[in-house]
Design an enzyme around this catalytic site. Structure first.
Site, PDB file in Angstrom:
ATOM      1  N   ARG A  27      10.998  14.288 -30.475  1.00 46.30           N
ATOM      2  CA  ARG A  27      10.967  15.317 -30.340  1.00 46.30           C
ATOM      3  C   ARG A  27      10.625  16.584 -31.679  1.00 46.30           C
ATOM      4  O   ARG A  27      10.629  17.244 -32.289  1.00 46.30           O
ATOM      5  CB  ARG A  27      12.480  15.301 -31.447  1.00 46.30           C
ATOM      6  CG  ARG A  27      13.564  14.168 -30.552  1.00 46.30           C
ATOM      7  CD  ARG A  27      14.840  15.606 -30.243  1.00 46.30           C
ATOM      8  NE  ARG A  27      15.574  14.909 -29.919  1.00 46.30           N
ATOM      9  CZ  ARG A  27      16.567  14.158 -30.339  1.00 46.30           C
ATOM     10  NH1 ARG A  27      17.221  14.845 -31.489  1.00 46.30           N
ATOM     11  NH2 ARG A  27      17.905  13.425 -29.155  1.00 46.30           N
ATOM     12  N   ARG A  31      14.930  21.559 -34.281  1.00 46.09           N
ATOM     13  CA  ARG A  31      15.478  22.867 -35.338  1.00 46.09           C
ATOM     14  C   ARG A  31      15.079  22.373 -37.027  1.00 46.09           C
ATOM     15  O   ARG A  31      14.917  23.037 -37.208  1.00 46.09           O
ATOM     16  CB  ARG A  31      16.519  21.937 -35.150  1.00 46.09           C
ATOM     17  CG  ARG A  31      17.605  22.175 -34.330  1.00 46.09           C
ATOM     18  CD  ARG A  31      19.121  21.159 -34.648  1.00 46.09           C
ATOM     19  NE  ARG A  31      18.622  20.376 -34.521  1.00 46.09           N
ATOM     20  CZ  ARG A  31      19.674  19.253 -34.411  1.00 46.09           C
ATOM     21  NH1 ARG A  31      21.179  19.690 -34.603  1.00 46.09           N
ATOM     22  NH2 ARG A  31      19.779  17.883 -34.015  1.00 46.09           N
ATOM     23  N   ARG A  40      16.725  29.377 -29.830  1.00 44.25           N
ATOM     24  CA  ARG A  40      18.000  28.470 -29.044  1.00 44.25           C
ATOM     25  C   ARG A  40      18.993  29.969 -29.063  1.00 44.25           C
ATOM     26  O   ARG A  40      19.743  29.970 -29.001  1.00 44.25           O
ATOM     27  CB  ARG A  40      18.104  27.488 -30.040  1.00 44.25           C
ATOM     28  CG  ARG A  40      19.314  26.387 -29.844  1.00 44.25           C
ATOM     29  CD  ARG A  40      19.311  25.740 -30.948  1.00 44.25           C
ATOM     30  NE  ARG A  40      20.704  24.910 -30.996  1.00 44.25           N
ATOM     31  CZ  ARG A  40      21.896  25.137 -31.269  1.00 44.25           C
ATOM     32  NH1 ARG A  40      21.581  26.071 -31.299  1.00 44.25           N
ATOM     33  NH2 ARG A  40      22.688  24.382 -31.021  1.00 44.25           N
ATOM     34  N   ASP A  77      17.385  17.299 -22.280  1.00 43.56           N
ATOM     35  CA  ASP A  77      17.520  16.436 -22.826  1.00 43.56           C
ATOM     36  C   ASP A  77      18.067  14.741 -21.572  1.00 43.56           C
ATOM     37  O   ASP A  77      18.010  14.670 -20.814  1.00 43.56           O
ATOM     38  CB  ASP A  77      18.906  17.045 -22.943  1.00 43.56           C
ATOM     39  CG  ASP A  77      19.511  15.745 -24.579  1.00 43.56           C
ATOM     40  OD1 ASP A  77      19.364  15.623 -25.198  1.00 43.56           O
ATOM     41  OD2 ASP A  77      20.316  15.016 -23.860  1.00 43.56           O
ATOM     42  N   TYR A 154      26.912   7.036 -23.256  1.00 43.20           N
ATOM     43  CA  TYR A 154      27.411   8.025 -23.681  1.00 43.20           C
ATOM     44  C   TYR A 154      28.320   8.363 -22.279  1.00 43.20           C
ATOM     45  O   TYR A 154      29.072   9.662 -22.877  1.00 43.20           O
ATOM     46  CB  TYR A 154      26.365   9.099 -23.558  1.00 43.20           C
ATOM     47  CG  TYR A 154      25.215   8.651 -24.705  1.00 43.20           C
ATOM     48  CD1 TYR A 154      25.705   9.802 -26.305  1.00 43.20           C
ATOM     49  CD2 TYR A 154      24.504   8.846 -24.761  1.00 43.20           C
ATOM     50  CE1 TYR A 154      24.558   9.699 -27.097  1.00 43.20           C
ATOM     51  CE2 TYR A 154      23.271   8.588 -25.956  1.00 43.20           C
ATOM     52  CZ  TYR A 154      23.822   9.273 -27.217  1.00 43.20           C
ATOM     53  OH  TYR A 154      22.522   9.378 -28.392  1.00 43.20           O
TER      54      TYR A 154
HETATM   55  O1  CP3 Z   1      10.959  15.157 -27.703  1.00 45.38           O
HETATM   56  C1  CP3 Z   1      11.184  16.450 -27.245  1.00 45.38           C
HETATM   57  O2  CP3 Z   1      11.016  17.543 -28.152  1.00 45.38           O
HETATM   58  C2  CP3 Z   1      11.821  16.153 -26.026  1.00 45.38           C
HETATM   59  C3  CP3 Z   1      12.997  17.161 -25.417  1.00 45.38           C
HETATM   60  C4  CP3 Z   1      14.318  16.027 -25.714  1.00 45.38           C
HETATM   61  C5  CP3 Z   1      15.428  16.311 -27.008  1.00 45.38           C
HETATM   62  N1  CP3 Z   1      16.362  14.830 -26.572  1.00 45.38           N
HETATM   63  C6  CP3 Z   1      16.328  17.977 -27.181  1.00 45.38           C
HETATM   64  C7  CP3 Z   1      17.009  17.267 -28.082  1.00 45.38           C
HETATM   65  C8  CP3 Z   1      14.000  14.702 -25.844  1.00 45.38           C
HETATM   66  C9  CP3 Z   1      13.555  13.713 -25.291  1.00 45.38           C
HETATM   67  C10 CP3 Z   1      15.751  14.185 -25.950  1.00 45.38           C
HETATM   68  C11 CP3 Z   1      16.127  12.665 -25.670  1.00 45.38           C
HETATM   69  C12 CP3 Z   1      17.833  12.702 -26.368  1.00 45.38           C
HETATM   70  N2  CP3 Z   1      18.539  13.122 -26.352  1.00 45.38           N
HETATM   71  C13 CP3 Z   1      17.467  11.215 -26.514  1.00 45.38           C
HETATM   72  C14 CP3 Z   1      17.358  10.360 -26.789  1.00 45.38           C
HETATM   73  C15 CP3 Z   1      15.685  10.186 -27.531  1.00 45.38           C
HETATM   74  C16 CP3 Z   1      16.331   9.730 -29.247  1.00 45.38           C
HETATM   75  O3  CP3 Z   1      16.380  10.500 -30.212  1.00 45.38           O
HETATM   76  O4  CP3 Z   1      16.685   8.290 -29.100  1.00 45.38           O
HETATM   77  C17 CP3 Z   1      18.917  11.631 -26.660  1.00 45.38           C
HETATM   78  C18 CP3 Z   1      20.008   9.910 -27.637  1.00 45.38           C
HETATM   79  C19 CP3 Z   1      19.766  12.467 -27.054  1.00 45.38           C
HETATM   80  C20 CP3 Z   1      20.919  12.710 -27.173  1.00 45.38           C
HETATM   81  C21 CP3 Z   1      21.269  14.265 -27.947  1.00 45.38           C
HETATM   82  N3  CP3 Z   1      20.952  14.833 -27.528  1.00 45.38           N
HETATM   83  C22 CP3 Z   1      21.867  13.695 -28.864  1.00 45.38           C
HETATM   84  C23 CP3 Z   1      21.802  12.572 -29.560  1.00 45.38           C
HETATM   85  C24 CP3 Z   1      21.764  15.039 -29.479  1.00 45.38           C
HETATM   86  C25 CP3 Z   1      21.940  15.212 -31.285  1.00 45.38           C
HETATM   87  C26 CP3 Z   1      20.893  15.032 -31.517  1.00 45.38           C
HETATM   88  C27 CP3 Z   1      21.131  16.007 -32.967  1.00 45.38           C
HETATM   89  O5  CP3 Z   1      20.528  15.674 -34.270  1.00 45.38           O
HETATM   90  O6  CP3 Z   1      22.091  16.851 -33.248  1.00 45.38           O
HETATM   91  C28 CP3 Z   1      21.103  16.162 -28.697  1.00 45.38           C
HETATM   92  C29 CP3 Z   1      20.666  17.032 -28.169  1.00 45.38           C
HETATM   93  C30 CP3 Z   1      18.974  17.658 -28.625  1.00 45.38           C
HETATM   94  N4  CP3 Z   1      18.106  17.567 -27.884  1.00 45.38           N
HETATM   95  C31 CP3 Z   1      18.362  18.299 -29.196  1.00 45.38           C
HETATM   96  C32 CP3 Z   1      17.010  18.634 -29.323  1.00 45.38           C
HETATM   97  C33 CP3 Z   1      16.406  19.376 -29.830  1.00 45.38           C
HETATM   98  C34 CP3 Z   1      19.869  19.103 -30.792  1.00 45.38           C
HETATM   99  C35 CP3 Z   1      20.348  20.586 -29.801  1.00 45.38           C
HETATM  100  C36 CP3 Z   1      19.993  21.433 -31.186  1.00 45.38           C
HETATM  101  O7  CP3 Z   1      19.054  22.365 -30.863  1.00 45.38           O
HETATM  102  O8  CP3 Z   1      21.421  21.816 -31.336  1.00 45.38           O
END
Ligand code: CP3
Length: 351
Positions: A27, A31, A40, A77, A154
């Site tokens: 990640r 944010r 964003r 994602d 999910y």
């Molecule tokens: O790592 C990176 O920088 C690449 C981008 C990336 C994102 N999600 C961007 C993202 C990657 C590799 C993921 C993987 C992902 N997404 C996983 C597996 C890795 C892990 O963390 O266990 C999972 C379970 C998800 C599903 C997901 N997407 C969730 C649970 C959320 C909400 C998380 C939160 O903290 O609110 C997301 C959204 C998401 N994916 C964000 C980002 C940058 C935040 C979105 C925003 O800008 O509001």
């Protein structure tokens, strides 16, 4: 052979000699960075950002401008696949991901198709191509997908969950329906990752965020076997180089031997095991990625440097270590602390 200015990450994944330990952060585009929040806001929503190749590339490169990172990761994602299957992904403010349609019974599973990555997911492949163009060979680009089991959680829960009662309930109540769902997801993930590799991803990672909540027996049957099937179906060479595959099961520390037998190149580790123990168990087979507790980044610069130094010393001699956190970086981390981390890895990692 592709011209790469910094191939430390690819070399360490293949356990080839490196001048210092490579580092990237799960990640890393996100944010905690004010410039990410600005882009964003310009895009509108998180999914709009993922679907706009130029903006997705912009945020992918933002952390590389600030820090001396050794890899970029595609901005997207894991939930793009269920969205492409027609479930309707959206992000409710402060609630995380949600689906408009939820999988509750065998009929729902039977109705699902396997998305064509160059059709329903063409926006992801466009992002990969655009990021490769914009990276200009600075560092390799990592593509990724969720594991079938993690995607299924999910799809059946409708979003994030506390006890995973619905998805584990379906697994025990109608295992055949769960297997059908996981088969469709494994086929989808294989096509999706191969399309990312064809579009320019130079390594791939499978995120099995929720495999660790299974029992040893159900982990093998409902998560690991499907990841193994995906790995067997992946294109493992492109542009004259091997494509490393990293497998990450959060909470999977007790199953490292079985994970290393899937044919993957490296294992992602969370912070609940010592990297030296993991190395003793599987270090002759695979590279290791990890594994600092993300919360260390709430500590002082001295604390961060000490923890980095400890993990690198614990890994010990030889190549095959890619430094990372044990899970994604939190949104409230001070960006300056990430610089302390990245610079400390390169300082203490010198061979
Ligand atoms: O790592 C990176 O920088 C690449 C981008 C990336 C994102 N999600 C961007 C993202 C990657 C590799 C993921 C993987 C992902 N997404 C996983 C597996 C890795 C892990 O963390 O266990 C999972 C379970 C998800 C599903 C997901 N997407 C969730 C649970 C959320 C909400 C998380 C939160 O903290 O609110 C997301 C959204 C998401 N994916 C964000 C980002 C940058 C935040 C979105 C925003 O800008 O509001």
């Amino acid at each position: 052979m592709v011209e790469l200015k910094n191939d430390r990450f690819l070399r360490a994944m293949l356990k080839q000699p490196v001048d210092t330990t490579p580092v990237w952060i799960m990640r890393q585009a996100g944010r905690y960075l004010p410039e990410y929040r600005a882009t964003r806001a310009k895009a509108g929503s998180f999914m709009d950002l993922c679907m706009n190749a130029d903006l997705a590339s912009e945020v992918t490169l933002q952390p590389l401008e600030r820090y001396d990172l050794d890899a970029a990761i595609l901005f997207s994602d894991i939930l793009t696949i269920p969205d492409a299957m027609g479930l309707g992904l959206y992000f409710a403010e402060g609630e995380g991901p949600r689906f408009k349609k939820v999988i509750t019974k065998r009929k729902d599973v039977e109705a699902l198709g396997v998305p064509d990555p160059e059709q329903e997911l063409s926006y992801v492949m466009n992002a990969v191509r655009t990021i490769r163009r914009d990276l200009k060979g600075r560092v390799p680009l990592i593509g990724f997908s969720g594991s079938p089991w993690t995607l299924a959680t999910y799809m059946v829960e409708g979003g994030s969950s506390k006890d995973f009662g619905r998805v584990k309930g379906m697994m025990y109540d109608d295992p055949a329906a769960m297997h059908l769902l996981l088969e469709k997801l494994a086929d989808s993930v294989t096509l999706y990752l191969n399309a990312q590799i064809a579009a320019g991803a130079q390594a791939v990672m499978i995120f099995d965020t929720w495999g660790g909540l299974l029992t040893p027996k159900t982990y093998k049957e409902f998560s690991l076997d499907y990841m193994q099937r995906i790995i067997s179906g992946l294109q493992r060479e492109a542009e004259g180089r091997e494509i490393p595959v990293t497998l990450f099961t959060k909470g999977g520390g007790q199953w490292l031997e079985a994970m290393a037998d899937t044919g993957c190149t490296g294992l992602g580790l969370d912070w609940t095991i010592n990297i030296s123990d993991a190395k003793k168990r599987v270090g002759d087979k695979v590279a290791l990625q990890g594994n600092m507790d993300p919360c260390v980044l709430y500590g002082s610069a001295d604390t961060i440097r000490q923890q980095v130094s400890d993990i690198i010393a614990d890994f010990g001699e030889g190549s095959g270590h890619v430094f990372n956190l044990g899970h994604g970086i939190h949104q409230h981390i001070d960006p300056d602390n990430v610089k302390v981390l990245v610079d400390a890895v390169h300082e203490f990692g010198q061979q």
